[in-house]
Scaffold this active site. Structure first.
Site, PDB file in Angstrom:
ATOM      1  N   GLU A  53     -58.629  -0.809-121.374  1.00  0.00           N
ATOM      2  CA  GLU A  53     -58.868  -0.239-120.121  1.00  0.00           C
ATOM      3  C   GLU A  53     -57.407   0.404-119.650  1.00  0.00           C
ATOM      4  O   GLU A  53     -57.068   1.506-119.239  1.00  0.00           O
ATOM      5  CB  GLU A  53     -59.040  -0.878-118.929  1.00  0.00           C
ATOM      6  CG  GLU A  53     -60.646  -1.472-119.231  1.00  0.00           C
ATOM      7  CD  GLU A  53     -61.614  -0.373-118.800  1.00  0.00           C
ATOM      8  OE1 GLU A  53     -61.156   0.909-118.205  1.00  0.00           O
ATOM      9  OE2 GLU A  53     -62.685  -0.284-118.712  1.00  0.00           O
ATOM     10  N   ASP A  71     -59.855   4.639-110.968  1.00  0.00           N
ATOM     11  CA  ASP A  71     -59.731   3.296-111.562  1.00  0.00           C
ATOM     12  C   ASP A  71     -58.294   2.879-111.442  1.00  0.00           C
ATOM     13  O   ASP A  71     -57.396   3.822-111.565  1.00  0.00           O
ATOM     14  CB  ASP A  71     -60.139   3.486-113.019  1.00  0.00           C
ATOM     15  CG  ASP A  71     -61.853   3.876-113.296  1.00  0.00           C
ATOM     16  OD1 ASP A  71     -62.552   3.756-112.091  1.00  0.00           O
ATOM     17  OD2 ASP A  71     -61.942   4.401-114.183  1.00  0.00           O
TER      18      ASP A  71
END
Length: 148
Positions: A53, A71
């Protein structure tokens, strides 16, 4: 004058980068903060998730034009559902925190929010990178030789 400008730009670049955790340091930190085994998710799976991520970077951000959301942080937690960035339409803010808290070098709030995310019915599958890179894989390499 040029030296001061160069120094200012250098300091700005360091500030924007944030903390990039060393692998074993992050593993120890996540364990200390209670993620190892939380909701049945191994520490190695959390480490794999963080690697894919954010590459262990606390300041990582990624804008999603389709949902007009972003995000944030080491776990890339989304502003549409989990935090408030003041600009995402119809944000839910289920973690009850400003998204900026997810970008701090102290990842205590990011871990608390990740625990909230994984407690939902989707569990760890809420993270696309985990499904793409960690699910049904040998993730032991992410904690190997870390003493955790």
């Amino acid at each position: 004058m040029k030296a001061l400008l160069l120094l200012g730009l250098l300091l700005l670049s360091v500030t924007v980068q944030g903390k990039i955790f060393e692998r074993c340091d992050l593993a120890r930190t996540l364990k200390r903060l209670g993620l190892a085994g939380f909701k049945g998710v191994s520490l190695a799976n959390w480490m794999c998730l963080a690697k894919w991520e954010s590459n262990y970077n606390t300041k990582a951000t990624n804008y999603n034009p389709g949902s007009r959301s972003t995000d944030y942080g080491i776990f890339q937690i989304n502003s549409r559902y989990w935090c408030n960035d003041g600009k995402t339409p119809r944000a839910v803010n289920a973690c009850h925190i400003p998204c900026s808290d997810l970008l701090k070098d102290d990842i205590t709030q990011a871990v608390a929010c990740a625990k909230r995310v994984v407690s939902d019915p989707n569990g760890i599958r809420a993270w696309v990178a985990w499904r793409a890179h960690c699910e049904n894989q040998d993730v032991s390499q992410y904690v190997r030789n870390c003493g955790v």
